[in-house]
Design a protein around this motif. Sequence first.
Motif, PDB file in Angstrom:
ATOM      1  N   UNK A   1       0.870  -1.324  -0.010  1.00  0.00           N
ATOM      2  CA  UNK A   1       0.113   0.056   0.160  1.00  0.00           C
ATOM      3  C   UNK A   1       0.883   1.145   0.024  1.00  0.00           C
ATOM      4  N   UNK A   2       2.077   1.131  -0.759  1.00  0.00           N
ATOM      5  CA  UNK A   2       2.816   2.242  -0.715  1.00  0.00           C
ATOM      6  C   UNK A   2       2.137   3.394  -1.711  1.00  0.00           C
ATOM      7  N   UNK A   3       2.654   4.764  -1.352  1.00  0.00           N
ATOM      8  CA  UNK A   3       2.160   5.692  -2.238  1.00  0.00           C
ATOM      9  C   UNK A   3       2.888   5.428  -3.692  1.00  0.00           C
ATOM     10  N   UNK A   4       4.322   5.195  -3.971  1.00  0.00           N
ATOM     11  CA  UNK A   4       4.713   4.860  -5.031  1.00  0.00           C
ATOM     12  C   UNK A   4       5.079   3.232  -5.034  1.00  0.00           C
ATOM     13  N   UNK A   5       4.628   2.485  -5.865  1.00  0.00           N
ATOM     14  CA  UNK A   5       5.058   0.957  -5.744  1.00  0.00           C
ATOM     15  C   UNK A   5       6.464   0.754  -6.020  1.00  0.00           C
ATOM     16  N   UNK A   6       7.088   0.414  -5.067  1.00  0.00           N
ATOM     17  CA  UNK A   6       8.604   0.336  -5.172  1.00  0.00           C
ATOM     18  C   UNK A   6       9.004  -1.279  -5.762  1.00  0.00           C
ATOM     19  N   UNK A   7      10.245  -1.295  -6.276  1.00  0.00           N
ATOM     20  CA  UNK A   7      10.539  -2.668  -6.121  1.00  0.00           C
ATOM     21  C   UNK A   7      10.884  -3.346  -4.701  1.00  0.00           C
ATOM     22  N   UNK A   8      10.707  -4.507  -4.671  1.00  0.00           N
ATOM     23  CA  UNK A   8      10.544  -5.282  -3.287  1.00  0.00           C
ATOM     24  C   UNK A   8      11.290  -6.504  -3.692  1.00  0.00           C
ATOM     25  N   UNK A   9      12.397  -6.657  -2.314  1.00  0.00           N
ATOM     26  CA  UNK A   9      13.271  -7.994  -2.262  1.00  0.00           C
ATOM     27  C   UNK A   9      12.610  -8.457  -0.835  1.00  0.00           C
ATOM     28  N   UNK A  10      12.191  -9.825  -0.815  1.00  0.00           N
ATOM     29  CA  UNK A  10      12.037 -10.388   0.424  1.00  0.00           C
ATOM     30  C   UNK A  10      12.907 -11.350   0.756  1.00  0.00           C
ATOM     31  N   UNK A  11      13.699 -11.525   2.031  1.00  0.00           N
ATOM     32  CA  UNK A  11      14.257 -12.085   2.449  1.00  0.00           C
ATOM     33  C   UNK A  11      13.921 -13.648   2.421  1.00  0.00           C
ATOM     34  N   UNK A  12      14.625 -14.618   1.765  1.00  0.00           N
ATOM     35  CA  UNK A  12      14.156 -15.869   1.178  1.00  0.00           C
ATOM     36  C   UNK A  12      13.792 -16.757   2.583  1.00  0.00           C
ATOM     37  N   UNK A  13      14.182 -16.320   3.882  1.00  0.00           N
ATOM     38  CA  UNK A  13      13.856 -17.185   4.926  1.00  0.00           C
ATOM     39  C   UNK A  13      12.309 -17.005   5.104  1.00  0.00           C
TER      40      UNK A  13
ATOM     41  N   UNK B   1       1.730   1.563  10.038  1.00  0.00           N
ATOM     42  CA  UNK B   1       1.887   2.648  11.156  1.00  0.00           C
ATOM     43  C   UNK B   1       2.278   1.850  12.237  1.00  0.00           C
ATOM     44  N   UNK B   2       3.000   2.909  13.064  1.00  0.00           N
ATOM     45  CA  UNK B   2       3.667   2.367  14.122  1.00  0.00           C
ATOM     46  C   UNK B   2       2.673   1.613  15.020  1.00  0.00           C
ATOM     47  N   UNK B   3       2.812   0.567  15.703  1.00  0.00           N
ATOM     48  CA  UNK B   3       1.668   0.036  16.581  1.00  0.00           C
ATOM     49  C   UNK B   3       0.913  -1.146  15.975  1.00  0.00           C
ATOM     50  N   UNK B   4       1.271  -1.508  14.858  1.00  0.00           N
ATOM     51  CA  UNK B   4       0.158  -2.314  14.102  1.00  0.00           C
ATOM     52  C   UNK B   4       1.066  -3.169  13.271  1.00  0.00           C
ATOM     53  N   UNK B   5       0.796  -4.342  13.323  1.00  0.00           N
ATOM     54  CA  UNK B   5       1.553  -5.397  12.565  1.00  0.00           C
ATOM     55  C   UNK B   5       0.467  -6.188  11.520  1.00  0.00           C
ATOM     56  N   UNK B   6       0.839  -6.666  10.630  1.00  0.00           N
ATOM     57  CA  UNK B   6      -0.046  -7.497   9.743  1.00  0.00           C
ATOM     58  C   UNK B   6       0.516  -8.871   9.716  1.00  0.00           C
ATOM     59  N   UNK B   7      -0.251 -10.040   9.728  1.00  0.00           N
ATOM     60  CA  UNK B   7       0.300 -11.581   9.822  1.00  0.00           C
ATOM     61  C   UNK B   7      -0.373 -11.885   8.347  1.00  0.00           C
ATOM     62  N   UNK B   8       0.584 -12.381   7.316  1.00  0.00           N
ATOM     63  CA  UNK B   8      -0.103 -12.959   6.400  1.00  0.00           C
ATOM     64  C   UNK B   8       0.953 -14.065   5.639  1.00  0.00           C
ATOM     65  N   UNK B   9       0.544 -14.737   4.632  1.00  0.00           N
ATOM     66  CA  UNK B   9       1.372 -15.831   4.081  1.00  0.00           C
ATOM     67  C   UNK B   9       2.587 -15.125   3.437  1.00  0.00           C
ATOM     68  N   UNK B  10       3.749 -15.613   3.589  1.00  0.00           N
ATOM     69  CA  UNK B  10       4.807 -14.984   2.693  1.00  0.00           C
ATOM     70  C   UNK B  10       4.421 -14.830   1.197  1.00  0.00           C
ATOM     71  N   UNK B  11       3.900 -15.805   0.589  1.00  0.00           N
ATOM     72  CA  UNK B  11       3.647 -16.324  -0.986  1.00  0.00           C
ATOM     73  C   UNK B  11       2.462 -14.771  -1.310  1.00  0.00           C
ATOM     74  N   UNK B  12       1.643 -14.555  -0.445  1.00  0.00           N
ATOM     75  CA  UNK B  12       0.852 -13.260  -0.511  1.00  0.00           C
ATOM     76  C   UNK B  12       1.395 -12.003  -0.511  1.00  0.00           C
TER      77      UNK B  12
ATOM     78  N   UNK C   1       7.267  -9.079  -5.474  1.00  0.00           N
ATOM     79  CA  UNK C   1       8.636  -9.262  -4.910  1.00  0.00           C
ATOM     80  C   UNK C   1       9.759 -10.329  -5.392  1.00  0.00           C
ATOM     81  N   UNK C   2      10.615 -10.065  -5.255  1.00  0.00           N
ATOM     82  CA  UNK C   2      11.824 -11.228  -5.554  1.00  0.00           C
ATOM     83  C   UNK C   2      12.237 -11.818  -4.340  1.00  0.00           C
ATOM     84  N   UNK C   3      12.723 -12.986  -4.180  1.00  0.00           N
ATOM     85  CA  UNK C   3      13.253 -13.167  -2.924  1.00  0.00           C
ATOM     86  C   UNK C   3      14.914 -13.637  -3.031  1.00  0.00           C
TER      87      UNK C   3
END
Length: 159
Positions: free
Chosen positions: A108-120, A133-144, A151-153
């Motif tokens: 949900x970034x203002x500008x969609x930036x290239x993303x790399x996810x650590x393969x772990x 925002x600070x104080x709120x985390x999302x839990x989701x499947x890495x594939x999603x 993203x590249x991994x």
Amino acid sequence: MAGQGTPATALLVKRGIAHRTHPYRVAPDAPNYGALVAVALGVAPERVFKSLVTEVDGALTVAVVPVTGELDLKALAAAVGGKRAALADRAVAERATGYVRGGISPLGQRRRLPTVLDESALDLPTIYVSAGRRGLQLELAPADLVALTDARTAPLQTH
């Protein structure tokens, strides 16, 4: 969950992606912030990921790495076919993403930036990333996360 909507959570709802939000309290200027977030959530720290806005050969790129390690800038540059990577200036990162430091989400970034996810992340059923925002985390499947950010991994962390 009134009052917890962010561009990141709105994107997940719009796309029908399974996720959970997790509020927490950690002082934004606390040392070892990511590890404290894991403690506050009661989850293993290797499941909590930080989103770092970087510049690879002058182009903004998001690196998503576990809070248990540091970002290997050379590995990030190699993962996107670049030569040199550095952390982006805080103001540049905030302006590009629309989020404040400590609350930068890979989604949900203002500008969609290239993303790399650590393969772990791919070894885990779900991971935690900032909800925007600070104080709120999302839990989701890495594939999603990979699918939503294109993203590249790659191995990105040093221990």
